[in-house]
Design an enzyme around this catalytic site. Structure first.
Site, PDB file in Angstrom:
ATOM      1  N   HIS A  50      61.979  45.054  11.625  1.00  0.00           N
ATOM      2  CA  HIS A  50      60.587  44.683  11.357  1.00  0.00           C
ATOM      3  C   HIS A  50      60.479  43.228  10.906  1.00  0.00           C
ATOM      4  CE1 HIS A  50      56.629  45.577   8.966  1.00  0.00           C
ATOM      5  NE2 HIS A  50      56.421  44.789  10.005  1.00  0.00           N
ATOM      6  N   ASN A  98      55.613  49.087  12.777  1.00  0.00           N
ATOM      7  CA  ASN A  98      54.769  48.822  11.622  1.00  0.00           C
ATOM      8  C   ASN A  98      53.744  49.913  11.353  1.00  0.00           C
ATOM      9  OD1 ASN A  98      53.708  46.731   9.531  1.00  0.00           O
ATOM     10  ND2 ASN A  98      51.888  47.352  10.678  1.00  0.00           N
ATOM     11  N   ILE A 102      49.814  41.875   9.941  1.00  0.00           N
ATOM     12  CA  ILE A 102      50.020  42.658   8.729  1.00  0.00           C
ATOM     13  C   ILE A 102      51.456  43.119   8.693  1.00  0.00           C
ATOM     14  CG2 ILE A 102      49.420  44.873   9.723  1.00  0.00           C
ATOM     15  CD1 ILE A 102      48.599  43.555   6.179  1.00  0.00           C
ATOM     16  N   HIS A 158      58.298  39.291  12.401  1.00  0.00           N
ATOM     17  CA  HIS A 158      57.663  38.296  11.530  1.00  0.00           C
ATOM     18  C   HIS A 158      58.444  36.981  11.498  1.00  0.00           C
ATOM     19  CE1 HIS A 158      54.624  40.840   9.374  1.00  0.00           C
ATOM     20  NE2 HIS A 158      55.393  41.803   9.864  1.00  0.00           N
ATOM     21  N   HIS A 171      56.162  44.951  17.370  1.00  0.00           N
ATOM     22  CA  HIS A 171      55.672  45.031  15.993  1.00  0.00           C
ATOM     23  C   HIS A 171      54.860  46.294  15.763  1.00  0.00           C
ATOM     24  CE1 HIS A 171      52.833  44.109  12.651  1.00  0.00           C
ATOM     25  NE2 HIS A 171      53.971  43.748  12.088  1.00  0.00           N
TER      26      HIS A 171
END
Length: 1108
Positions: A766, A962, A1108, A771, A958
């Protein structure tokens, strides 16, 4: 910008010259090629439509070596006409002296030697009159407010017998003392001797930086009986010479009128959350006054064109219309203030009016100066009234106050251009905008800045707080890592390599979203959880180490909740309505969690081996399961440090656990063995982690067998502890068996593996792979790709808000003492562990879904199969849905790239594109810059693969890891983030083993996260799993720049249609009883890659970006 309107050479004159050019005149077309010479500031524009006498146009009619003549040289002045713009057009009027000396010089020029005797006799009179006139006109210009900073700086050259030329004088790069003028010349007959007609500029008018280039003329006797008078033509003042005498040469002025249109610019500004409160005070009052007087925003329209030449035929004349710049650096612009207009809901409009002439050309950019003392969020600018319809400039950007930054903001129209196709009037703005965003790499960034630069992860620790809060710098040879955005904060006092921390972490202004009212993004709720809710939980649960006494105590989190004393229930209820309920008005608040769907469907699913296996294919982390390709299993770590590398999972054990269905080698050959392997990654950190309080760690291997029904059954778990100073290596293999002790030890081992998988998922799959690795793509794109570049516009929706959420992660999630360190097994070594994974595992070319599946052995290339791949496990929900999504994304990217790059040469010649990709590799991922696997951009397919990979990572990858976090982790026994105690049998003589034998359930609960850890993680997972009410999903609203191009618009509509088809495919799969990994009693259907969703925690939906 000046326009030389009509320079007409009559067909009769050309016949008189006997050059045959009349035939050439008849062939002149408006679409003829225009060639340009550029040489050190000298420009000559050639109309190439007259082809009869090509030898006459082989070289420019003058060269830069020819110098400006002295005043005592003989000049032949054939025609003059001067145009002065009204003051309102732009700029301040020049000085009186500049005008006076310019006109005086012209008077001296006309009075020079080389004329007839009769003319010489009258010269003193003419000089006196002209000097008086120059004084009068200068005064008149000043009084009337006319702009007049110098005489002509254009040369009109007619080469008789050949095509006409228009020469632009080479005045260097700064023509600061000259302004644009119109010169209009009409030549009807010619004397036999002269070969050129000249419109000259006086030497006094040139700036200090000028490098003049003027054609010299031979002396020729000519009567100069002439007079000047001022004439008002429309909005122009023209000084006009009426007639020559003597030699029957007549000059007159063509006074073609210029068409103008009234254009209204409508600027839509979005009000901000809390904007009314933040703008109270003196600055708000000043801004209201500015609004009242219509001085809120200064708009400047910029033409796409710097110079244009049009060749056309009008009757018996050739008409050449030339647009020339006042100087080589100056744009064609129009400026006006916008006044405040109507206000509705959360939007406010400002309006400005412009008079735009046909000579202005296409509006390519708008420059904004915000006269307010506060920044403003611009949504769009629309120009109404242009001949070809409205022109839209989509902004969606913060515009700083001029009091914070005097630079004007630049917004380009929605039309996309490759660098080589950029209109001349926008080239400098294109580069300037990029320069503004690159910065100079120095200084501390301000909140209003839009500067993108690189830095290492040197801001995670707080060494100034205490030594235990120090953390190593991530990024460099010792600890390779992607780069983050530079903030420029001061170094810490104790460690100059570390950056000091602050509550507000800089991100470029347009990357932040928390203040826009309609953008109810989860960063506000995340901050609320981190800075308010968690401290309240810690206050309510006094003992931070206290675990849950029994499983029903866990259930109370969902049906009774936790009281939060002395907490503003209204505040929390607004931001966290799913979790926080007000018990009574003004009373305590209640932290009450929603029941996760997994727990709601089957309370005991987390206990079951089949669910444990299913979640490796259809759970929160489907990226770790791998095919076993060799037996025996063996570590690659140094045995001198970590002990014997051979695994205790032997072939005999495998055959025992698969009940003799086949041999271990047959299972290997038939691709029936799979593994979760965290052994080599975790083992070097086991002793480090064990030195911390309240946590433990092992290296782990978990072996699965693929059953005939297509499901995975776990058959063995190996846990390893490396040797230490006082203990040898310890390892043990756990299997399921019917006796009570073995069965409970198996459950404990699964809990440890789940904690390992939860940590690896959060830190690597993740955080790192989505990110962290995406931030360099964003920084490089904003530094090297213009906002008008089609690739920037393709990627921008997939980059929105990622840097903001990453900054929040550095602020409170992955920092020293943050939620990750406090709640996950590796503790303070968590992010350092992700650096090891980056070094050992991350490759850009393996981030595409097909490549990732092939690398893990979960698929093989098969051109005859759907998607070009054959899955080893046919019912692999993540891969099944993901490959459809991957193909859909790649098809859209293929249509897009092929539209803008129909030829590979366009890719090879795209300097911005290559600068972006080079910077991604050499700066953003600097520690891997020399790896051979980096793709090169030579062909359309190269570019398509790179872009598809980036879009997949920011969207599908993602979303898959997530938005199911609360679904699978909300009931924490299913995925505990930390196991706090060792396996009971590691030291059978200790009290732990005795307690295990007596009451295994209590020992298991003691090993789970504490109440504070569990509720903290549950609160964070709830927020991180939520979709904003205005989430931007794949296939949603088209970007304005895409809608502006009919081809791209049609391609996007096809893309959106395929995504809708994918939703139907997923729905059908989730009710197919043959697909046991996504259907069955109590089974949560796999919907994480379903493109759209409603707001909230839904376990579905694929947003465009990592927001997010």
């Amino acid at each position: 910008m000046a326009r030389i309107r009509d320079w007409r050479v009559s067909d009769q004159h050309l016949r008189d010259r006997g050059s045959g050019a009349s035939a050439a005149a008849a062939t002149a077309k408006g679409s003829d090629v225009v060639e340009q010479w550029r040489n050190d500031g000298v420009g000559v524009v050639r109309a190439a439509g007259l082809r009869e006498n090509p030898s006459a146009v082989s070289t420019p009619p003058f060269s830069r070596e020819e110098k400006l003549p002295q005043v005592d040289q003989h000049w032949e002045l054939r025609q003059t006409s001067l145009h002065v713009d009204d003051r309102e057009r732009a700029g301040a009027p020049p000085s009186f002296l500049s005008s006076f000396f310019s006109w005086s010089f012209l008077a001296i020029l006309i009075g020079s030697d080389g004329y007839s005797a009769a003319d010489k006799a009258l010269r003193p009179i003419f000089l006196s009159l002209l000097s008086f006139f120059s004084f009068f006109f200068s005064l008149f210009s000043e009084v009337r407010g006319l702009r007049w900073s110098g005489l002509f700086h254009h040369i009109l050259v007619l080469l008789f017998g050949g095509p006409p030329f228009v020469g632009l004088t080479g005045l260097g790069r700064r023509w600061s003392s000259l302004e644009a003028r119109e010169a209009i010349v009409r030549l009807c007959r010619s004397h036999a001797e002269p070969s050129r007609a000249l419109l000259a500029a006086p030497k006094a008018a040139f700036s200090a930086h000028a490098r003049p280039s003027i054609s010299l003329l031979k002396p020729s006797p000519c009567s100069v009986h002439q007079f000047f008078r001022a004439t008002k033509l429309g909005s122009s003042h023209v000084v006009r010479r009426a007639r020559f005498g003597g030699n029957a040469i007549k000059a007159s002025i063509a006074t073609t009128s210029e068409t103008t249109v009234t254009v209204k610019a409508v600027v839509t500004v979005q009000t901000t959350f809390g904007g009314k409160l933040s703008n109270l005070g003196l600055s708000r009052g000043l801004d209201d006054i500015a609004d009242l007087f219509g001085k809120s925003l200064l708009l400047e329209l910029v033409s796409s064109d710097l110079d244009r030449l049009q060749v056309g035929q009008g009757g018996a004349e050739i008409v050449i219309t030339v647009f020339v710049p006042a100087d080589s650096e100056k744009k064609k612009t129009l400026t006006a203030y916008a006044h405040r207009g109507k206000e509705a809901d959360d939007e406010l409009q400002y309006e400005a009016t412009f008079k735009v002439s046909e000579a202005f050309g296409e509006v390519g950019a708008v420059l904004i100066e915000n006269e307010h003392h506060k920044e403003m969020f611009f949504k769009e600018i629309v120009l109404h009234g242009l001949p070809n319809g409205p022109v839209t400039f989509s902004c969606n950007s913060w515009v700083h106050s001029k009091f914070d930054n005097p630079q004007k903001r630049i917004f380009f129209s929605n039309k996309s251009y490759l660098p080589s196709q950029t209109p001349s009037g926008l080239k400098q703005l294109r580069e300037k905008d990029l320069e503004n965003q690159r910065g100079d790499g120095t200084g501390q960034r301000k909140a209003s800045d839009r500067i993108y630069d690189y830095d290492t992860y040197n801001d995670l620790g707080s060494p100034d707080e205490n030594d235990d809060m120090a953390r190593p710098v991530l990024g460099g040879l010792d600890r390779p890592y992607p780069r983050r955005c530079r903030t420029g904060r001061d170094p810490s006092k104790k460690d100059p390599l570390s950056e000091s921390r602050s509550l507000d972490v800089y991100v470029p202004r347009d990357e932040a979203f928390s203040e826009v009212k309609t953008m109810q993004f989860s960063t506000k709720t995340v901050r609320s959880v981190v800075h308010a809710l968690i401290p309240s939980i810690e206050t309510s649960l006094v003992d931070a180490a206290l675990g849950f006494p029994h499983f029903t105590a866990i259930d109370t989190l969902f049906n009774e909740g936790i009281k939060l004393p002395n907490v503003d229930g209204g505040f929390f209820k607004t931001l966290l309505p799913r979790m926080v309920k007000a018990i009574s008005e003004g009373g305590d608040s209640l932290l009450l969690f929603e029941i996760p769907e997994l727990f709601d469907r089957d309370k005991f699913s987390w206990f079951k081996d089949e669910e444990f296996g299913r979640q490796t294919l259809a759970g929160l982390n489907p990226f770790s399961i791998k095919l076993v390709t060799e037996l025996p299993l063996k570590s690659k770590l140094d045995p001198k440090i970590y002990g014997p590398p051979e695994s205790l999972i032997t072939e005999e054990l495998i055959e025992q656990e698969i009940k003799g269905v086949m041999t271990a080698q047959e299972a290997l050959k038939n691709k029936r063995l799979f593994i979760l392997d965290y052994h080599d990654l975790l083992l070097p950190y086991v002793n480090k982690v064990r030195s911390l309080k309240g946590t433990t760690l092992y290296g782990s291997r978990t072996l699965f067998f693929l059953t005939n029904s297509g499901t995975l059954r776990p058959i063995a778990i190996e846990l390893t502890r490396p040797p230490s100073a006082d203990k040898p290596q310890w390892k043990h293999v756990y299997i399921y068996d019917c006796d009570a002790t073995t069965s409970w030890l198996w459950k404990f081992a699964k809990a440890h593996v789940c904690a390992h998988d939860a940590g690896y998922h959060q830190l690597v799959v993740h955080w790192l792979r989505t990110h962290c690795c995406t931030e360099p793509y964003i920084i490089a794109a904003n530094r090297q790709l213009s906002a008008m570049h089609p690739i920037y516009r393709l990627l921008h929706p997939h980059f929105r808000y990622t840097m903001e959420i990453n900054a929040l992660a550095r602020e409170a999630l992955i920092n020293a003492g943050g939620i990750i360190e406090g709640s996950f097994s590796p503790g303070k070594f968590s992010i350092e562990l992700s650096s090891v994974a980056y070094d050992q595992e991350w490759r850009f070319d393996m981030e595409a879904l097909p490549a990732d599946l092939i690398r893990r052995g979960m698929a093989v290339e098969d051109l005859t199969a759907e998607h070009g791949l054959k899955l080893v496990i046919e019912d692999y929900p993540f891969a099944n849905d993901g490959l459809v999504l991957w193909d859909t994304i790649k098809t859209w990217v293929t249509d897009y790239v092929n539209h803008y790059y129909p030829e590979p040469t366009l890719i090879a010649n795209d300097a911005e594109l290559h600068a972006w990709w080079t910077e991604v590799r050499t700066k953003g991922h600097e520690d891997k810059k020399d790896e051979p696997w980096w793709p090169v951009l030579n062909t359309q397919e190269d570019l398509i693969q790179v872009l598809s990979t980036i879009i997949w990572v920011t969207s599908g990858h993602h979303a898959a890891v997530n938005f199911g976090q609360y679904l699978y982790g909300g009931y924490f026994p299913n995925r505990p983030t930390v196991i706090r105690t060792n396996m009971p049998n590691e030291h059978p003589d200790e009290v732990l083993y005795k307690n295990f034998i007596e009451k295994p359930e209590s020992v298991l609960l003691e090993s789970f996260p504490s109440q504070v850890q569990a509720t903290t993680v549950m609160a964070i997972l709830d927020v991180l799993s939520s979709h904003s009410p205005d989430e931007e999903y794949l296939g949603g609203q088209s970007e304005p720049a895409w809608a502006a191009d009919p081809v791209i618009k049609a391609a996007y509509e096809r893309y959106a249609g395929r995504l809708l088809e994918l939703e139907g495919i997923i729905d059908a799969r989730n009710v197919d009883p043959k697909l046991l990994n996504r259907t069955g009693a109590g089974v949560v259907p796999y919907q994480l890659l379903k493109p759209s969703s409603k707001s909230g925690v839904t376990g579905m939906g694929v947003p465009n970006s990592i927001s997010i």
